[in-house]
Design an enzyme around this catalytic site. Structure first.
Site, mmCIF file in Angstrom:
data_model
loop_
_atom_site.group_PDB
_atom_site.id
_atom_site.type_symbol
_atom_site.label_atom_id
_atom_site.label_comp_id
_atom_site.label_asym_id
_atom_site.label_seq_id
_atom_site.Cartn_x
_atom_site.Cartn_y
_atom_site.Cartn_z
ATOM 1 N N ASN A 62 28.826 15.573 -11.031
ATOM 2 C CA ASN A 62 27.501 16.357 -10.640
ATOM 3 C C ASN A 62 26.566 15.331 -10.588
ATOM 4 O O ASN A 62 26.093 14.987 -11.387
ATOM 5 C CB ASN A 62 27.139 17.397 -11.618
ATOM 6 C CG ASN A 62 25.884 18.002 -11.282
ATOM 7 O OD1 ASN A 62 24.996 17.664 -10.193
ATOM 8 N ND2 ASN A 62 25.358 18.757 -12.224
ATOM 9 N N LYS A 108 23.931 15.430 -9.342
ATOM 10 C CA LYS A 108 22.383 16.114 -9.265
ATOM 11 C C LYS A 108 21.433 15.445 -8.196
ATOM 12 O O LYS A 108 21.819 15.397 -7.103
ATOM 13 C CB LYS A 108 21.742 15.836 -10.583
ATOM 14 C CG LYS A 108 22.652 16.264 -11.999
ATOM 15 C CD LYS A 108 21.964 16.089 -13.265
ATOM 16 C CE LYS A 108 23.162 16.321 -14.312
ATOM 17 N NZ LYS A 108 22.641 16.881 -15.601
ATOM 18 N N HIS A 135 24.141 26.429 -13.186
ATOM 19 C CA HIS A 135 23.725 25.091 -13.896
ATOM 20 C C HIS A 135 22.402 25.493 -14.753
ATOM 21 O O HIS A 135 21.571 25.986 -14.249
ATOM 22 C CB HIS A 135 23.560 23.798 -12.946
ATOM 23 C CG HIS A 135 23.803 22.727 -13.800
ATOM 24 N ND1 HIS A 135 22.547 22.213 -14.592
ATOM 25 C CD2 HIS A 135 24.692 21.772 -14.280
ATOM 26 C CE1 HIS A 135 22.916 21.356 -15.286
ATOM 27 N NE2 HIS A 135 23.987 20.811 -15.013
ATOM 28 N N GLU A 138 20.123 23.630 -15.256
ATOM 29 C CA GLU A 138 18.972 23.034 -14.646
ATOM 30 C C GLU A 138 18.368 23.854 -13.660
ATOM 31 O O GLU A 138 17.269 23.856 -13.134
ATOM 32 C CB GLU A 138 19.042 21.628 -14.142
ATOM 33 C CG GLU A 138 19.224 20.668 -15.215
ATOM 34 C CD GLU A 138 20.052 19.397 -15.086
ATOM 35 O OE1 GLU A 138 20.379 18.900 -13.945
ATOM 36 O OE2 GLU A 138 20.619 18.641 -16.169
ATOM 37 N N GLU A 141 28.686 24.224 -20.757
ATOM 38 C CA GLU A 141 27.896 22.975 -21.022
ATOM 39 C C GLU A 141 26.611 23.440 -21.916
ATOM 40 O O GLU A 141 25.561 24.052 -21.501
ATOM 41 C CB GLU A 141 27.022 22.844 -19.673
ATOM 42 C CG GLU A 141 27.977 22.370 -18.435
ATOM 43 C CD GLU A 141 27.571 21.226 -17.465
ATOM 44 O OE1 GLU A 141 28.034 20.441 -17.553
ATOM 45 O OE2 GLU A 141 26.535 21.921 -16.981
ATOM 46 N N GLY A 185 22.662 15.385 -20.861
ATOM 47 C CA GLY A 185 21.843 14.139 -20.694
ATOM 48 C C GLY A 185 21.249 13.642 -21.902
ATOM 49 O O GLY A 185 20.450 12.711 -21.780
ATOM 50 N N SER A 228 27.263 15.276 -21.756
ATOM 51 C CA SER A 228 27.206 13.808 -22.309
ATOM 52 C C SER A 228 29.012 13.435 -22.289
ATOM 53 O O SER A 228 29.012 12.575 -23.171
ATOM 54 C CB SER A 228 26.806 13.740 -23.695
ATOM 55 O OG SER A 228 25.170 13.831 -23.241
#
Ligand code: PEP
Length: 257
Positions: free
Chosen positions: A10, A12, A93, A95, A168, A174, A214
């Site tokens: 991904n 992003k 996701h 985000e 996730e 991250g 991660s």
């Protein structure tokens, strides 16, 4: 049917045309790792160029709108993604859920639109740190996923080919922190049970459940050996061919062909 491990990058909001060389390198490396299925989800602007050049890897998107078309400035439909060469789309996701206020209902509507347009989907779920600390992570993820999974039309074929789940944990994305193999195993088992309830033993048992958060070449082997982990959704470490394919190598030995 045992599916190949699925390693998905991904990107992003990273990547201009200068990144096409990394996509080429990933594609070349994937040709020596045929026991692993490799895909990348770059920004929209790179979908078509990567699709045109890639010989093996699949290319996908990171979101789509739930409508077929219309007055939605700045949005993109699933059919447009398919037209650009996308084979799949990542939906829900964290985000998008957190940064864009996407609800379970909206994620479900997007999933249904993407499947109707012929795309495969990677549906994300995961708890935040407070929920993990409260001991409610499994109940939360189960509820989130049950409410986000698409309702499938009668006779919908290839559920396990068209739908992938990505677990996730938000606190692992991250941050350099990963869930323990035990926590990953427990969560994936709970997700598997839900998929079997929804789609039946045969199809629900065959849907791949990716872990994301991660993942790096150094920890990929341990994570990918956990029962019911069918691959990884990778953010930061997917931006260079070296680190991304280091993760793929952790599951698949180079093949002779
Ligand atoms: C992600 O955002 O999907 C992700 C897993 O990111 P990272 O690998 O950077 O934690």
């Amino acid at each position: 049917m045992a599916r190949r491990p699925y390693i998905v990058g991904n990107w992003k909001m990273h990547g201009t045309r200068a990144m096409l060389s990394e996509a080429r390198a990933i594609d070349r490396a994937a040709q020596r790792l045929l026991k692993v299925e490799v895909a990348i989800a770059p920004p929209y602007t790179l979908i078509h160029p990567i699709h045109r050049e890639a010989e093996l890897i699949a290319v996908g998107a990171q979101d789509c709108h739930e409508a077929e078309g219309g007055a939605f400035t700045g949005d993109i439909s699933a059919a447009m993604l398919a037209d650009a060469g996308a084979q799949f789309v990542i939906l829900g996701h964290s985000e998008r859920r957190e940064g864009h206020g996407e609800s379970n209902d909206l994620v479900r509507a997007k999933a249904e639109a993407a499947l109707a347009a012929g795309l495969k989907i990677i549906l994300c779920c995961g708890e935040n740190a407070a929920t993990r600390e409260s001991g409610e992570a499994i109940a939360f993820v189960r509820g989130q996923l049950a409410a986000s999974l698409p309702r499938l039309p009668e006779g919908f074929a290839d559920i396990a080919e068209r739908i992938t789940i990505a677990y996730e944990p938000i606190w692992a994305i991250g941050t350099g922190n990963t869930a323990t193999p035990q926590d990953i195993g427990e969560m994936h088992a709970a997700i598997r049970a839900l998929l079997i309830e929804q789609f039946g033993e045969e199809q629900g048992g065959d849907v791949r459940i990716l872990y994301g958060g991660s993942v790096k070449p150094e920890n990929a082997g341990e994570i990918l050996r956990v029962a019911d982990v069918g691959g990884a959704l990778v953010g930061g470490a997917s931006l260079t061919a070296d680190s991304f394919m280091g993760i793929a190598l952790a599951v698949g030995e180079p093949s002779d062909n």
